[in-house]
Design a protein around this motif. Structure first.
Motif, mmCIF file in Angstrom:
data_model
loop_
_atom_site.group_PDB
_atom_site.id
_atom_site.type_symbol
_atom_site.label_atom_id
_atom_site.label_comp_id
_atom_site.label_asym_id
_atom_site.label_seq_id
_atom_site.Cartn_x
_atom_site.Cartn_y
_atom_site.Cartn_z
ATOM 1 N N MET A 149 0.841 -1.183 0.000
ATOM 2 C CA MET A 149 0.000 0.000 0.000
ATOM 3 C C MET A 149 0.887 1.247 0.000
ATOM 4 N N ILE A 150 0.568 2.178 -0.865
ATOM 5 C CA ILE A 150 1.342 3.426 -0.994
ATOM 6 C C ILE A 150 0.773 4.469 -0.035
ATOM 7 N N THR A 151 1.659 5.117 0.692
ATOM 8 C CA THR A 151 1.258 6.236 1.545
ATOM 9 C C THR A 151 2.049 7.474 1.129
ATOM 10 N N ILE A 152 1.374 8.620 1.152
ATOM 11 C CA ILE A 152 2.014 9.907 0.855
ATOM 12 C C ILE A 152 2.179 10.618 2.192
ATOM 13 N N THR A 153 3.401 11.047 2.476
ATOM 14 C CA THR A 153 3.675 11.656 3.770
ATOM 15 C C THR A 153 4.842 12.631 3.654
ATOM 16 N N ASN A 154 5.194 13.244 4.766
ATOM 17 C CA ASN A 154 6.370 14.106 4.835
ATOM 18 C C ASN A 154 7.553 13.279 5.323
ATOM 19 N N SER A 155 8.716 13.538 4.766
ATOM 20 C CA SER A 155 9.913 12.845 5.247
ATOM 21 C C SER A 155 10.190 13.283 6.677
ATOM 22 N N SER A 156 10.615 12.313 7.494
ATOM 23 C CA SER A 156 10.857 12.668 8.892
ATOM 24 C C SER A 156 12.051 11.936 9.499
ATOM 25 N N THR A 157 12.589 10.935 8.813
ATOM 26 C CA THR A 157 13.685 10.156 9.397
ATOM 27 C C THR A 157 14.894 10.121 8.465
ATOM 28 N N THR A 158 16.031 9.816 9.042
ATOM 29 C CA THR A 158 17.248 9.639 8.242
ATOM 30 C C THR A 158 17.059 8.496 7.254
ATOM 31 N N LYS A 159 16.385 7.437 7.666
ATOM 32 C CA LYS A 159 16.140 6.300 6.766
ATOM 33 C C LYS A 159 15.350 6.752 5.536
ATOM 34 N N GLU A 160 14.389 7.642 5.704
ATOM 35 C CA GLU A 160 13.629 8.147 4.560
ATOM 36 C C GLU A 160 14.503 9.005 3.652
ATOM 37 N N LEU A 161 15.371 9.828 4.237
ATOM 38 C CA LEU A 161 16.293 10.628 3.430
ATOM 39 C C LEU A 161 17.248 9.712 2.660
ATOM 40 N N GLU A 162 17.688 8.639 3.285
ATOM 41 C CA GLU A 162 18.537 7.661 2.587
ATOM 42 C C GLU A 162 17.757 6.990 1.456
ATOM 43 N N GLY A 163 16.453 6.762 1.655
ATOM 44 C CA GLY A 163 15.612 6.196 0.602
ATOM 45 C C GLY A 163 15.482 7.143 -0.584
ATOM 46 N N ILE A 164 15.407 8.442 -0.305
ATOM 47 C CA ILE A 164 15.391 9.445 -1.375
ATOM 48 C C ILE A 164 16.684 9.342 -2.183
ATOM 49 N N LEU A 165 17.815 9.275 -1.482
ATOM 50 C CA LEU A 165 19.115 9.199 -2.160
ATOM 51 C C LEU A 165 19.246 7.933 -3.003
ATOM 52 N N LYS A 166 18.721 6.822 -2.501
ATOM 53 C CA LYS A 166 18.765 5.566 -3.256
ATOM 54 C C LYS A 166 17.980 5.699 -4.560
ATOM 55 N N LEU A 167 16.782 6.263 -4.466
ATOM 56 C CA LEU A 167 15.952 6.456 -5.659
ATOM 57 C C LEU A 167 16.603 7.461 -6.610
ATOM 58 N N GLN A 168 17.168 8.518 -6.055
ATOM 59 C CA GLN A 168 17.862 9.510 -6.870
ATOM 60 C C GLN A 168 18.997 8.870 -7.658
ATOM 61 N N LYS A 169 19.798 8.053 -7.011
ATOM 62 C CA LYS A 169 20.943 7.404 -7.661
ATOM 63 C C LYS A 169 20.493 6.542 -8.833
#
Length: 185
Positions: A1-21
């Motif tokens: 299930m997809i959820t739309i939210t605000n980033s709040s953790t370092t793990k989420e920021l790392e997930g952004i970087l993974k997708l960016q790469k």
């Protein structure tokens, strides 16, 4: 299930970087660039943490995995990330509705990306609508730059309401469109 939210953790920021790469122009084939679009800037975790001090990003999560993101950059970010200074200074010379962009209270879309497996499922629109809902009470509009050759991104941004207000070529002859999504209409 997809959820739309605000980033709040370092793990989420790392997930952004993974997708960016996975979507950096320099790491894609010409066919992928043409068909799927791309992101240009590679951030460091430190960059995202600095930006996050001022505003959180909008992310789509599939369980714990970041499936899409829209980065939020404020004018305060330019002091923390030197490569942003030139862009923010250009806003003194770009006019929007007969005033310099810098005369407005705006938020910069630092980058938007939807993971390959999640494209065509409406996440781009869902994330941007959440972005607008979250920021529209504090900012006049969202602004960003899109390379003219990134047709998938240009078309998607125009579809949801961004309009081109300025076009220029950088020092390596890449044409860029400065686009605005006005939230005060």
């Amino acid at each position: 299930m997809i959820t739309i939210t605000n980033s709040s953790t370092t793990k989420e920021l790392e997930g952004i970087l993974k997708l960016q790469k996975q979507n950096l122009k320099n790491d894609l084939t010409p066919e992928q660039i043409k068909e799927q679009g791309f992101v240009t800037v590679s951030h460091l975790l430190d960059d995202l943490e600095k930006m996050h001090r001022y505003e959180s990003n909008i992310i789509a999560k599939d369980g714990e995995e970041v499936a899409a993101y829209v980065l939020a950059m404020t004018e305060q970010s330019k002091s923390d990330i030197p490569r942003l200074v030139e862009m923010y200074e250009s806003f003194d010379h770009i006019l929007y509705q007969d005033k310099p962009v810098s005369a407005y209270h705006y938020i910069v879309v630092g980058q938007v990306c939807v993971g390959l497996d999640y494209r065509g499922k409406g996440l781009f629109d869902l994330c941007y609508n959440a972005y607008k809902d979250f920021f529209k009470s504090r900012y006049d509009f969202a602004i960003t730059e899109i390379a003219s050759i990134n047709l998938r991104s240009m078309n998607a941004h125009q579809r949801i309401g961004f309009e081109v207000i300025y076009t220029y070529s950088d020092n390596i002859a890449v044409e860029w469109n400065v686009v605005v999504w006005d939230w005060k209409d």
